[in-house]
Design a protein around this motif. Structure first.
Motif, PDB file in Angstrom:
ATOM      1  N   PRO A 121       5.523 -20.518   5.284  1.00  0.00           N
ATOM      2  CA  PRO A 121       4.500 -20.892   6.166  1.00  0.00           C
ATOM      3  C   PRO A 121       3.169 -21.591   5.610  1.00  0.00           C
ATOM      4  N   VAL A 167       4.004 -17.953  21.473  1.00  0.00           N
ATOM      5  CA  VAL A 167       3.016 -17.722  20.278  1.00  0.00           C
ATOM      6  C   VAL A 167       2.387 -16.507  20.027  1.00  0.00           C
ATOM      7  N   ALA A 199       2.769 -16.732  14.648  1.00  0.00           N
ATOM      8  CA  ALA A 199       4.248 -16.845  14.590  1.00  0.00           C
ATOM      9  C   ALA A 199       4.724 -17.526  15.883  1.00  0.00           C
ATOM     10  N   HIS A 200       5.636 -18.410  15.799  1.00  0.00           N
ATOM     11  CA  HIS A 200       6.080 -19.028  16.955  1.00  0.00           C
ATOM     12  C   HIS A 200       7.622 -18.746  17.105  1.00  0.00           C
ATOM     13  N   THR A 223      -2.072 -13.901  11.174  1.00  0.00           N
ATOM     14  CA  THR A 223      -1.217 -14.521  11.088  1.00  0.00           C
ATOM     15  C   THR A 223      -0.773 -15.350  12.642  1.00  0.00           C
ATOM     16  N   ARG A 274      -0.738 -22.044   5.108  1.00  0.00           N
ATOM     17  CA  ARG A 274      -1.587 -20.922   4.980  1.00  0.00           C
ATOM     18  C   ARG A 274      -2.989 -21.380   4.141  1.00  0.00           C
ATOM     19  N   THR A 309       4.302 -19.157  11.030  1.00  0.00           N
ATOM     20  CA  THR A 309       3.772 -20.500  11.191  1.00  0.00           C
ATOM     21  C   THR A 309       2.727 -20.697   9.962  1.00  0.00           C
ATOM     22  N   MET A 310       1.755 -19.836  10.087  1.00  0.00           N
ATOM     23  CA  MET A 310       0.460 -19.647   9.588  1.00  0.00           C
ATOM     24  C   MET A 310      -0.054 -18.411   9.183  1.00  0.00           C
ATOM     25  N   ASP A 336      10.560 -15.034   9.789  1.00  0.00           N
ATOM     26  CA  ASP A 336      10.946 -16.074   9.688  1.00  0.00           C
ATOM     27  C   ASP A 336      10.168 -17.015  10.783  1.00  0.00           C
ATOM     28  N   ASP A 337       9.531 -16.482  11.598  1.00  0.00           N
ATOM     29  CA  ASP A 337       8.956 -17.295  12.691  1.00  0.00           C
ATOM     30  C   ASP A 337       7.363 -17.688  12.295  1.00  0.00           C
ATOM     31  N   ASP A 364      11.467 -21.157   3.481  1.00  0.00           N
ATOM     32  CA  ASP A 364      10.456 -21.889   3.746  1.00  0.00           C
ATOM     33  C   ASP A 364       9.166 -21.219   3.988  1.00  0.00           C
TER      34      ASP A 364
END
Length: 129
Positions: free
Chosen positions: A102, A27, A124-125, A122, A104, A74-75, A71-72, A100
């Protein structure tokens, strides 16, 4: 759990005691990112679109340095100084997240330097190391 500090090439010295990013267990956590140049001067004064693009490019460089892509993400935690800039921020934001989206949130706040109109943090996973 070991962590890795993420500092993209060419990064300026942070204003406070933090790292641009930290990676742990696949992460990536990107610190609140402001529209600063390498000397911590605000760029693109009075232009929320250009400031948002500048911020997202910095975030992108942190994530790519950590081995991921946008693209990774998630928030995103978005902070604006004025709701009048919300539409401009969203217009640029949509360019960086065309598929898609994320999760937010966005809140109106005062930021650390006058002239900064937007800040984004941010998560990202990017998978297990």
């Amino acid at each position: 759990m070991p962590k890795e500090i993420i500092v993209p090439a060419g990064s300026g010295k942070p204003l406070a005691p933090y790292s641009p990013g930290t990676k742990a267990d696949g992460v990536v956590y990107v610190s609140g990112t402001l529209p600063f140049d390498k000397n911590n001067n605000v760029v693109h004064l009075d232009d929320p679109k250009a400031q948002t693009r500048h911020v997202l490019e910095i975030i992108k460089s942190v994530i790519e340095t950590a081995g991921g892509t946008m693209d990774d993400v998630t928030m995103n935690h978005i902070f604006v100084t004025d709701w009048a800039h919300y539409g401009a921020v969203n217009e640029v934001y949509a360019e960086y997240f065309p598929g898609d989206k994320p999760a937010r949130y966005c809140v109106q706040v005062g930021l650390v330097k006058p002239g900064a109109l937007v800040e984004i943090a941010t998560v990202a996973h990017i998978g297990k190391p």
